[in-house]
Motif scaffolding. Structure first.
Motif, PDB file in Angstrom:
ATOM      1  N   ALA A 160       0.852  -1.292  -0.050  1.00 24.02           N
ATOM      2  CA  ALA A 160       0.072  -0.090   0.143  1.00 24.02           C
ATOM      3  C   ALA A 160       0.862   1.267   0.013  1.00 24.02           C
ATOM      4  N   GLU A 161       1.844   1.328   0.890  1.00 22.86           N
ATOM      5  CA  GLU A 161       2.759   2.355   1.030  1.00 22.86           C
ATOM      6  C   GLU A 161       3.557   2.931  -0.287  1.00 22.86           C
ATOM      7  N   HIS A 162       4.127   1.830  -1.056  1.00 26.54           N
ATOM      8  CA  HIS A 162       4.859   1.992  -2.140  1.00 26.54           C
ATOM      9  C   HIS A 162       4.099   2.436  -3.494  1.00 26.54           C
ATOM     10  N   THR A 163       3.024   1.572  -3.507  1.00 30.34           N
ATOM     11  CA  THR A 163       2.463   1.739  -4.757  1.00 30.34           C
ATOM     12  C   THR A 163       1.608   3.243  -4.985  1.00 30.34           C
ATOM     13  N   LEU A 164       0.925   3.554  -3.625  1.00 34.60           N
ATOM     14  CA  LEU A 164       0.200   4.718  -3.874  1.00 34.60           C
ATOM     15  C   LEU A 164       1.035   5.799  -3.996  1.00 34.60           C
ATOM     16  N   MET A 165       2.216   6.058  -3.296  1.00 37.01           N
ATOM     17  CA  MET A 165       3.083   6.988  -3.282  1.00 37.01           C
ATOM     18  C   MET A 165       4.083   7.118  -4.566  1.00 37.01           C
ATOM     19  N   TYR A 166       4.133   6.040  -5.298  1.00 37.25           N
ATOM     20  CA  TYR A 166       5.195   5.914  -6.124  1.00 37.25           C
ATOM     21  C   TYR A 166       5.462   6.991  -7.120  1.00 37.25           C
ATOM     22  N   PRO A 194      13.345  22.159 -12.307  1.00 37.94           N
ATOM     23  CA  PRO A 194      13.432  22.194 -10.916  1.00 37.94           C
ATOM     24  C   PRO A 194      12.585  22.045 -10.034  1.00 37.94           C
ATOM     25  N   GLY A 195      11.412  22.152 -10.422  1.00 42.91           N
ATOM     26  CA  GLY A 195      10.257  22.140  -9.325  1.00 42.91           C
ATOM     27  C   GLY A 195       9.438  21.090  -9.661  1.00 42.91           C
ATOM     28  N   ILE A 196       8.548  20.870  -8.402  1.00 45.96           N
ATOM     29  CA  ILE A 196       7.783  19.576  -8.291  1.00 45.96           C
ATOM     30  C   ILE A 196       6.936  19.340  -9.491  1.00 45.96           C
ATOM     31  N   VAL A 197       6.133  20.523  -9.903  1.00 43.83           N
ATOM     32  CA  VAL A 197       5.012  20.656 -10.708  1.00 43.83           C
ATOM     33  C   VAL A 197       5.370  20.307 -12.117  1.00 43.83           C
ATOM     34  N   GLN A 198       6.701  21.186 -12.382  1.00 50.96           N
ATOM     35  CA  GLN A 198       7.290  21.019 -13.676  1.00 50.96           C
ATOM     36  C   GLN A 198       7.862  19.886 -14.087  1.00 50.96           C
ATOM     37  N   THR A 199       8.518  19.095 -13.008  1.00 49.70           N
ATOM     38  CA  THR A 199       9.057  17.871 -13.147  1.00 49.70           C
ATOM     39  C   THR A 199       7.863  16.766 -13.431  1.00 49.70           C
ATOM     40  N   PHE A 200       7.006  16.652 -12.663  1.00 51.85           N
ATOM     41  CA  PHE A 200       5.628  15.869 -12.786  1.00 51.85           C
ATOM     42  C   PHE A 200       5.144  16.062 -14.119  1.00 51.85           C
ATOM     43  N   ARG A 201       4.885  17.436 -14.476  1.00 55.71           N
ATOM     44  CA  ARG A 201       4.252  17.550 -15.821  1.00 55.71           C
ATOM     45  C   ARG A 201       5.241  17.123 -17.223  1.00 55.71           C
ATOM     46  N   SER A 202       6.634  17.114 -16.925  1.00 50.02           N
ATOM     47  CA  SER A 202       7.524  16.831 -17.812  1.00 50.02           C
ATOM     48  C   SER A 202       7.692  15.290 -17.840  1.00 50.02           C
ATOM     49  N   THR A 226       9.095   8.786  -7.728  1.00 50.78           N
ATOM     50  CA  THR A 226       9.748   8.975  -9.213  1.00 50.78           C
ATOM     51  C   THR A 226      10.153  10.423  -9.545  1.00 50.78           C
ATOM     52  N   VAL A 227       9.244  11.305  -9.069  1.00 50.10           N
ATOM     53  CA  VAL A 227       9.678  12.701  -9.375  1.00 50.10           C
ATOM     54  C   VAL A 227      10.816  13.302  -8.736  1.00 50.10           C
ATOM     55  N   LYS A 228      10.961  12.648  -7.197  1.00 42.84           N
ATOM     56  CA  LYS A 228      12.088  13.074  -6.298  1.00 42.84           C
ATOM     57  C   LYS A 228      13.428  12.330  -6.931  1.00 42.84           C
ATOM     58  N   SER A 282      11.175  18.600  -1.269  1.00 42.71           N
ATOM     59  CA  SER A 282       9.726  18.851  -1.164  1.00 42.71           C
ATOM     60  C   SER A 282       9.055  17.604  -1.441  1.00 42.71           C
ATOM     61  N   PRO A 283       9.440  16.823  -2.768  1.00 41.29           N
ATOM     62  CA  PRO A 283       8.502  15.781  -2.866  1.00 41.29           C
ATOM     63  C   PRO A 283       8.918  14.380  -1.924  1.00 41.29           C
ATOM     64  N   ARG A 284       9.954  14.363  -1.276  1.00 43.76           N
ATOM     65  CA  ARG A 284      10.408  13.601  -0.225  1.00 43.76           C
ATOM     66  C   ARG A 284       9.561  13.577   0.611  1.00 43.76           C
TER      67      ARG A 284
END
Length: 374
Positions: free
Chosen positions: A37-43, A72-80, A47-49, A345-347
């Motif tokens: 549950a922990e690793h799959t939901l927050m995976y 550099p940012g969380i949102v930008q990295t996630f979107r990319s 990845t972003v981190k 931040s993502p951590r």
């Protein structure tokens, strides 16, 4: 013998003469489910981190030509990461997640079962706050957990960055090019990070639960709040060591592979010898070598567009950084003090709810199994 002393003796015998049934097995089952549950939901956040911590590709000579610097940012990295050539590619966020299924089930079973034994042995389950006792139980259980998870985490991070065709290919190439030690190269640094993390997280979690819910009965709200608080505190204090660990586990990636002369890559073609572009290479040679590059498979790739176009294991068994201290010095030299907090931040976003999910699932499943009489 008094009734109280006899009761204590019987409790001790239950643990020391465990026969594979009862509460010890319950801890293993509940711990395994909690790990999944922990690793799959927050995976996706993990990845972003990983990408943020590897954004500058330090220590990888060929990497700047093949892997541009990530946003550099969380949102930008996630979107990319979640988009590919203008289209949405959410599966990219889950690349390598199956390594967690293979590793976290036995690792978390061992973690929670050893935690329960340690908690009882050190007296952390007594009334009141026993910070050191709870922390010691958490530290010991973390050691057993990481002995299994360290290789799985190394494979996971390499797959997250877009390298290799899968777990089997990753293990095969690492053993061939870097040797068996490469799977455990970050183990000392991992322990240096996770043992204090486990100590702080478990001690904080146990104390917070007793403050919020003195009765000790399982409560969803109590477990979630205490887990979030404990995860956030422990994650923030150990971020620098996590950056060092990631650097050790992903070093030397970025060498470009090309097919043998006169042949074209196919879906089942063997990996050819890697070729590293050096600054002395002529523009003409670079153009000739780069022309045939494309993923060695026919299905739509899950590779990130900024990652190398084909699996790229290192060319040598000699690591750039042989230990955590060397990686630590390199980070300070290349990125300064702020580089030790890349991906913090993502951590935090990952570990705070992850601890809550893991411990709530564990306590909930354990309580359910006990109620059903298994």
């Amino acid at each position: 013998m008094s009734d109280h002393a006899q009761s204590d003796l019987e409790d001790d015998l239950d643990w020391e003469e465990w026969d594979g049934k009862g509460s010890f097995l319950n801890h293993c089952v509940a711990g395994s489910i909690a790990g999944i549950a922990e690793h799959t939901l927050m995976y996706p956040f993990d990845t972003v981190k990983t990408h943020m911590q590897c954004s500058s590709c330090p220590g990888q000579p060929a990497c700047p030509k093949s892997v541009p610097i990530q946003p550099p940012g969380i949102v930008q990295t996630f979107r990319s990461l979640a988009t590919s050539k203008g289209g949405v590619s959410p599966l990219r966020m889950w690349r390598g997640v199956h390594t967690m299924f293979m590793g976290c089930v036995p690792a978390h079973a061992l973690y929670f079962s050893s935690f329960e034994v340690g908690k009882k042995a050190f007296g952390a389950d007594r009334e009141g706050h026993h910070f050191m006792a709870a922390g010691a139980a958490g530290a010991i259980s973390t050691f057993f957990h990481d002995s299994i998870m360290a290789p799985a985490d190394t494979i996971k991070q390499r797959l997250q960055l877009g390298y290799y065709h899968g777990v089997r290919d990753c293990v095969k190439q690492m053993l061939k090019n870097e040797g068996p030690f490469s799977l455990y190269r970050s183990f000392p640094t991992t322990l240096a990070m996770n043992v204090p993390y486990g100590f702080i997280m478990v001690a904080s979690n146990e104390s917070l639960k007793k403050v919020i819910n003195p009765t000790g009965e399982f409560n969803l709200f109590t477990s979630m709040v205490s887990g979030c608080g404990a995860g956030a505190v422990a994650a923030s204090l150990t971020t620098p060591l996590d950056v060092v660990k990631t650097k050790l586990q992903t070093q030397n990636l970025g060498d470009i592979r090309t097919p043998p002369s006169g042949s074209a890559p196919t879906a089942n073609a063997p990996h050819p010898n890697p070729i590293v572009h050096t600054p002395s290479s002529s523009a003409k040679n670079l153009k000739i070598q780069a022309a045939p590059l494309r993923p060695l498979h026919t299905s739509p790739p899950l590779f990130h567009p900024n990652a190398p176009p084909s699996p790229c294991p290192p060319t040598s068994s000699s690591p750039t950084y042989t230990n955590g201290y060397a990686a630590f010095r390199a980070i300070l030299k290349e990125d300064g003090f702020i580089g030790l907090f890349k991906g913090m931040s993502p951590r935090l976003i990952t570990h705070a709810p992850a601890v809550a999910i893991s411990w709530t699932t564990y306590e909930g499943v354990k309580s359910l199994i006990s109620e059903k009489g298994f």
